[in-house]
Design an enzyme around this catalytic site. Structure first.
Site, PDB file in Angstrom:
ATOM      1  N   HIS A 262      37.269  39.228  41.450  1.00  0.00           N
ATOM      2  CA  HIS A 262      38.371  40.017  41.978  1.00  0.00           C
ATOM      3  C   HIS A 262      37.847  41.161  42.836  1.00  0.00           C
ATOM      4  CE1 HIS A 262      37.403  42.183  38.172  1.00  0.00           C
ATOM      5  NE2 HIS A 262      37.562  43.238  38.946  1.00  0.00           N
TER       6      HIS A 262
ATOM      7  N   ARG B   4      42.211  51.189  43.827  1.00  0.00           N
ATOM      8  CA  ARG B   4      42.944  52.184  43.044  1.00  0.00           C
ATOM      9  C   ARG B   4      44.302  52.407  43.690  1.00  0.00           C
ATOM     10  NH1 ARG B   4      37.633  53.713  42.567  1.00  0.00           N
ATOM     11  NH2 ARG B   4      36.979  54.029  40.407  1.00  0.00           N
TER      12      ARG B   4
ATOM     13  N   GLU C   9      42.594  43.389  41.639  1.00  0.00           N
ATOM     14  CA  GLU C   9      42.802  44.252  40.472  1.00  0.00           C
ATOM     15  C   GLU C   9      43.327  45.588  40.969  1.00  0.00           C
ATOM     16  OE1 GLU C   9      40.032  47.094  37.807  1.00  0.00           O
ATOM     17  OE2 GLU C   9      39.348  45.010  37.931  1.00  0.00           O
TER      18      GLU C   9
ATOM     19  N   ASN D 169      45.131  54.935  37.456  1.00  0.00           N
ATOM     20  CA  ASN D 169      44.740  55.997  36.537  1.00  0.00           C
ATOM     21  C   ASN D 169      45.977  56.850  36.265  1.00  0.00           C
ATOM     22  OD1 ASN D 169      41.935  55.332  36.368  1.00  0.00           O
ATOM     23  ND2 ASN D 169      41.748  56.066  38.467  1.00  0.00           N
TER      24      ASN D 169
ATOM     25  N   HIS E 230      38.912  45.643  54.471  1.00  0.00           N
ATOM     26  CA  HIS E 230      40.251  45.121  54.210  1.00  0.00           C
ATOM     27  C   HIS E 230      40.186  43.941  53.255  1.00  0.00           C
ATOM     28  CE1 HIS E 230      38.856  42.697  57.681  1.00  0.00           C
ATOM     29  NE2 HIS E 230      39.431  41.714  57.009  1.00  0.00           N
TER      30      HIS E 230
ATOM     31  N   GLU F 206      44.643  42.132  55.914  1.00  0.00           N
ATOM     32  CA  GLU F 206      44.672  41.201  57.040  1.00  0.00           C
ATOM     33  C   GLU F 206      45.427  39.952  56.615  1.00  0.00           C
ATOM     34  OE1 GLU F 206      41.554  39.032  60.107  1.00  0.00           O
ATOM     35  OE2 GLU F 206      40.854  39.632  58.122  1.00  0.00           O
TER      36      GLU F 206
END
Length: 137
Positions: free
Chosen positions: A5, A9, A54, A58, A72, A115
């Site tokens: 993956h 964030r 992923e 937080n 990207h 993209e």
């Protein structure tokens, strides 16, 4: 070796999930970690669950800068014009329109560049062919 993956964030998981769902990804797993005060949300294209994004949220407020050093994420789509129209209809800016019928760029709510690549090529079509770039991509 196997690709698992890419982690990014996110400040607003609801808006980021909505964005990726508009592209065609679906949530495949979620891990809430109260002790660590974070949530991990894994998203993938149906039928391609091995290639995941992923989304790391937080729980404590944090500001994320949009450095171009990340680059990207890229996704192949069935119909780039329909995908871009669906995104535009939902209020997403098409930063680099698919003027050539093959490639477009958009950004997530946190400014991550995405993209979009047409599976094959479509002939140039309006309004995309004459649409200018908006912002950076």
């Amino acid at each position: 070796m196997k690709y698992l993956h890419t982690m990014i964030r996110v400040s607003d998981p609801v808006e980021t999930i909505r964005f990726f769902e508009l592209i065609g990804l679906r949530e495949v797993n979620r891990i809430d970690n109260p002790a660590g005060r974070f949530t991990l949300i894994f998203m993938a294209a149906p039928g391609d669950e091995d290639a995941q994004v992923e989304l790391t949220h937080n729980w404590d407020p944090e500001s994320y800068g949009g450095g171009r050093n990340f680059g990207h994420l890229a996704y192949r789509v069935e119909d780039i014009y329909a995908t871009c129209q669906r995104l535009m209809d939902a209020g997403i800016t098409i930063n680099r329109p698919p003027r050539d019928g093959h490639m477009a760029f958009v950004r997530t709510p946190d400014g991550i560049s995405i993209e979009l690549l047409q599976d094959g090529h479509l002939p140039p079509a309006e309004p995309w062919a004459s649409m200018p770039n908006t912002g950076s991509w």
